[in-house]
Design a protein around this motif. Structure first.
Motif: not given
Ligand code: PXG
Length: 479
Positions: A36, A39-40, A42, A51
């Motif tokens: 997560d 690559h993501h 929010h 993170n």
């Protein structure tokens, strides 16, 4: 709407993982978090700090409960993001999607074509909405709904030959979405700051936030009236010939569950009628039973010209938004040529089929009625009984199954904490660690559980909220 994550003290859970859930889970929590973070991006988040602390991985849900990847069972006091009105795990909605995907997964409504799910949905909405709402335009979200509202408002003015009516008035601390138009309509300063190119001709008046903004000895009713009259002052300043519409959430959701006193909306309606200005109710949160009425404007007793719908329309199972048009607006749009607006997925068959299944559940299981006569009053009373004399609760707002709890340094003097947002974050983190989802907007704690919640589950939410608010008071040295 700021989700500042750096303060979240995420405590490693003590509960064992549920066997059923572990069987479905593909990866460990650590692996999920690492991927997560890698690559993501929010929404509305400080990704650097998120993170570092790591996201909570939600893996399944049933009824009013969520489970995370460590097996914690969490009670969802926010119905996801104010949307899972029928609760999680309703097979009727999954079946409707499955059937529709096999029958007709997609077809458009542009090529002089239509399809059964969108026809059924429109007829059902016309049945459930108040009498003058018989026409609906579809999109994918509340934000797109409000973009659509702007398009309809301007088209309507043009059909009336009132081409100078370009301005739309909304409110500070209102929330209308995160597209460029939605973000401009909303009155969130931190969003405006990140939008150098806002939509033109949108102006804001003050919100009817009694606890935070009323001065002197005004009663809530006097204050709400004064705030409504700002609309008239703004119209006169701009010129009534230049104002097309006013938009507001019947109660502000993301802004803190701010319920205006009973004097507010009738006065807004009077002013809109007097100056021939369309009145738009953004029902994205308030719609589909939240207050115990099908639509929140019914709770407040006014008649808008347009309503924006999303969230509870499909209970969040699939994305869908809509705009409902009052007959007089619909007539003008229908009788005056092309309306140049539409989206690939306007009236998407799968979303429409899920919406129909969802609305039938709300209607046939009498879920909205239960909120009005049973669980809603129980929830409101329980909150008031529990927090009426709490040392840091200054106001309890809400109706049905939505509530805002105002944290305050001196509740009786209506004195807010100087560092309000921080206090809200402390409280939110106590909830989070106690496996209750309760949202903080600055110094207001918000609850909006699934509408299928029962009284035992309400008791659990209120007990967990009390624990978190007591712990917050204790941390602040107040008792
Ligand atoms: N109008 C209102 C009143 C809303 O609450 C939107 C429009 C936009 O809908 P979409 O579907 O485009 O998001 C909303 C959305 C929160 C929160 O944390 C609230 C919303 C969205 C995300 C988070 O309170 N409201």
């Amino acid at each position: 709407m700021s989700y500042r994550t750096e303060e979240v003290a995420y405590v490693q859970p003590a509960q064992p993982a549920a066997a059923a859930q572990a069987a479905q889970q593909q990866r460990s929590t650590a692996e999920y978090r690492a991927l997560d973070a890698a690559h993501h991006i929010h929404p509305f988040s400080d990704m650097g700090s998120l993170n570092r602390s790591g996201s909570r991985v939600i893996v399944k849900a049933q009824g009013v409960y969520l489970w995370d990847s460590d097996g914690n069972k969490i009670i969802d006091g926010m119905a996801g993001l104010w949307c899972v009105n029928v609760g999680y795990g309703r097979k009727e909605l999954a079946d409707a999607a499955y059937r529709q995907m096999q029958e007709l997964p997609f077809y458009n409504t542009f090529f002089k074509t239509t399809h059964p799910p969108v026809i059924e949905l429109s007829a059902l909405l016309a049945e459930l909405a108040p009498e003058p709402f018989n026409h609906f335009f579809y999109c994918n979200s509340g934000s797109e709904g409000n973009d659509t509202v702007l398009r309809i408002v301007h088209q309507y003015s043009a059909t009336q030959g009132k081409h100078s009516k370009k301005f739309v008035i909304s409110r500070k601390n209102g929330y209308h979405g995160s597209t460029i138009a939605g973000g401009t309509l909303g009155g969130m300063g931190y969003m405006h700051e990140q939008m150098p190119s806002k939509v033109e001709n949108i102006v804001h008046i003050d919100q009817p936030y009694f606890f935070g903004e009323a001065e002197g000895n005004l009663t809530p009713e006097e204050f709400a009236l004064a705030r409504a009259q700002q609309l008239e002052a703004k119209i006169l300043e701009i010129g009534a010939d230049n104002v097309a519409a006013f938009i507001g959430e019947p109660f502000q959701g993301a802004g803190g569950v701010i319920f205006p006193a009973s004097t507010y909306w009738p006065e807004i309606q009077r002013i809109c009628r007097k100056y021939d200005i369309l009145l738009v109710a953004d029902e994205v949160i308030g719609g589909f039973g939240r207050t115990g009425e099908w639509f929140a404007h019914q709770h407040f007793g006014f008649e808008p010209d347009l309503i924006t719908l999303a969230k509870g329309l499909t209970s969040g199972y699939v994305p869908m938004g809509a705009v409902g048009l009052h007959d007089r607006v619909a007539k003008a749009i229908i009788e005056n040529g092309d309306f140049n607006h539409g989206l690939t997925y306007s009236g998407h068959p799968v979303a429409a089929a899920v919406a129909v299944a969802n609305l039938k559940l709300l209607r046939d299981d009498k879920i909205v009625e239960r909120v009005k006569t049973d669980t809603g009053p129980y929830f409101q009373k329980k909150l008031r009984d529990t927090f009426a004399n709490h040392p840091i609760i200054g106001e309890i707002s809400g109706a049905g199954l939505v509530a805002g709890l105002q944290l305050a340094e001196d509740p009786k003097a209506r004195k807010r904490f100087a560092n309000g947002g921080e206090v809200g974050t402390i409280c939110r983190d106590f909830c989070f660690n106690g496996n209750l989802i309760m949202r903080a907007t600055g110094d207001r704690m918000l609850l909006s559980p699934p509408l299928v919640i029962n009284k035992l589950e309400i008791d659990e939410i209120v007990a967990k909220a009390k624990y978190a608010i007591d712990a917050t008071a204790q941390q602040l040295g107040i008792s």
